[in-house]
Design a protein around this motif. Structure first.
Motif, PDB file in Angstrom:
ATOM      1  N   PRO A   1       1.074  -1.447   0.074  1.00 11.69           N
ATOM      2  CA  PRO A   1      -0.252  -0.348   0.492  1.00 11.69           C
ATOM      3  C   PRO A   1       0.465   0.954   0.030  1.00 11.69           C
ATOM      4  O   PRO A   1       1.617   1.498   1.012  1.00 11.69           O
ATOM      5  CB  PRO A   1      -0.603  -0.483   1.571  1.00 11.69           C
ATOM      6  N   TYR A   2       1.017   1.957  -1.158  1.00 14.12           N
ATOM      7  CA  TYR A   2       1.191   3.148  -1.148  1.00 14.12           C
ATOM      8  C   TYR A   2       0.569   4.452  -0.681  1.00 14.12           C
ATOM      9  O   TYR A   2      -0.703   4.459  -1.211  1.00 14.12           O
ATOM     10  CB  TYR A   2       2.175   3.306  -2.185  1.00 14.12           C
ATOM     11  N   ILE A   3       0.655   5.898   0.213  1.00 14.48           N
ATOM     12  CA  ILE A   3       0.670   6.583   0.519  1.00 14.48           C
ATOM     13  C   ILE A   3       1.069   8.159  -0.122  1.00 14.48           C
ATOM     14  O   ILE A   3       2.118   8.227  -0.068  1.00 14.48           O
ATOM     15  CB  ILE A   3      -0.296   7.157   1.776  1.00 14.48           C
ATOM     16  N   LYS A   4       0.381   8.117  -1.266  1.00 17.16           N
ATOM     17  CA  LYS A   4       0.917  10.041  -1.553  1.00 17.16           C
ATOM     18  C   LYS A   4       0.645  11.239  -0.505  1.00 17.16           C
ATOM     19  O   LYS A   4      -0.062  11.314   0.269  1.00 17.16           O
ATOM     20  CB  LYS A   4       0.305  10.113  -3.014  1.00 17.16           C
ATOM     21  N   ASP A   5       1.936  11.214  -0.726  1.00 14.38           N
ATOM     22  CA  ASP A   5       2.174  12.875   0.101  1.00 14.38           C
ATOM     23  C   ASP A   5       1.135  14.689  -0.211  1.00 14.38           C
ATOM     24  O   ASP A   5       1.018  14.472  -0.807  1.00 14.38           O
ATOM     25  CB  ASP A   5       3.285  13.288   0.615  1.00 14.38           C
TER      26      ASP A   5
ATOM     27  N   ASN B   1       4.837   7.512  -0.280  1.00 16.82           N
ATOM     28  CA  ASN B   1       5.703   6.604   1.494  1.00 16.82           C
ATOM     29  C   ASN B   1       4.846   5.029   1.155  1.00 16.82           C
ATOM     30  O   ASN B   1       4.283   5.207   0.613  1.00 16.82           O
ATOM     31  CB  ASN B   1       4.795   7.374   2.581  1.00 16.82           C
ATOM     32  N   ASN B   2       5.888   4.206   1.783  1.00 14.51           N
ATOM     33  CA  ASN B   2       4.952   2.781   2.104  1.00 14.51           C
ATOM     34  C   ASN B   2       5.398   2.536   2.817  1.00 14.51           C
ATOM     35  O   ASN B   2       6.039   2.140   4.119  1.00 14.51           O
ATOM     36  CB  ASN B   2       6.451   1.758   0.794  1.00 14.51           C
TER      37      ASN B   2
END
Length: 55
Positions: A2-6, A12-13
């Motif tokens: 799961p990657y989250i976009k800042d 961010n992983n």
């Protein structure tokens, strides 16, 4: 993964978060079993200490 976009656009992983659940207290049967297992463990440890001391 799961990657989250800042906010700045960076990726961010992060690790997956586990599901959260409410703990339930043990019932009378489980409490009795815990007491019996605790006594058995104490007897086992005392026996091992006795054997180690006698050797």
């Amino acid at each position: 993964m799961p990657y989250i976009k800042d906010d700045d656009g960076r990726l961010n992983n992060f690790a997956k978060e586990p599901k959260v659940y409410e703990a339930v207290p043990p019932n009378k049967n489980q409490q009795r079993n815990y007491i019996i297992m605790g006594i058995a463990a104490a007897v086992l440890v005392a026996g091992l200490v006795f054997v180690a001391a006698s050797v």
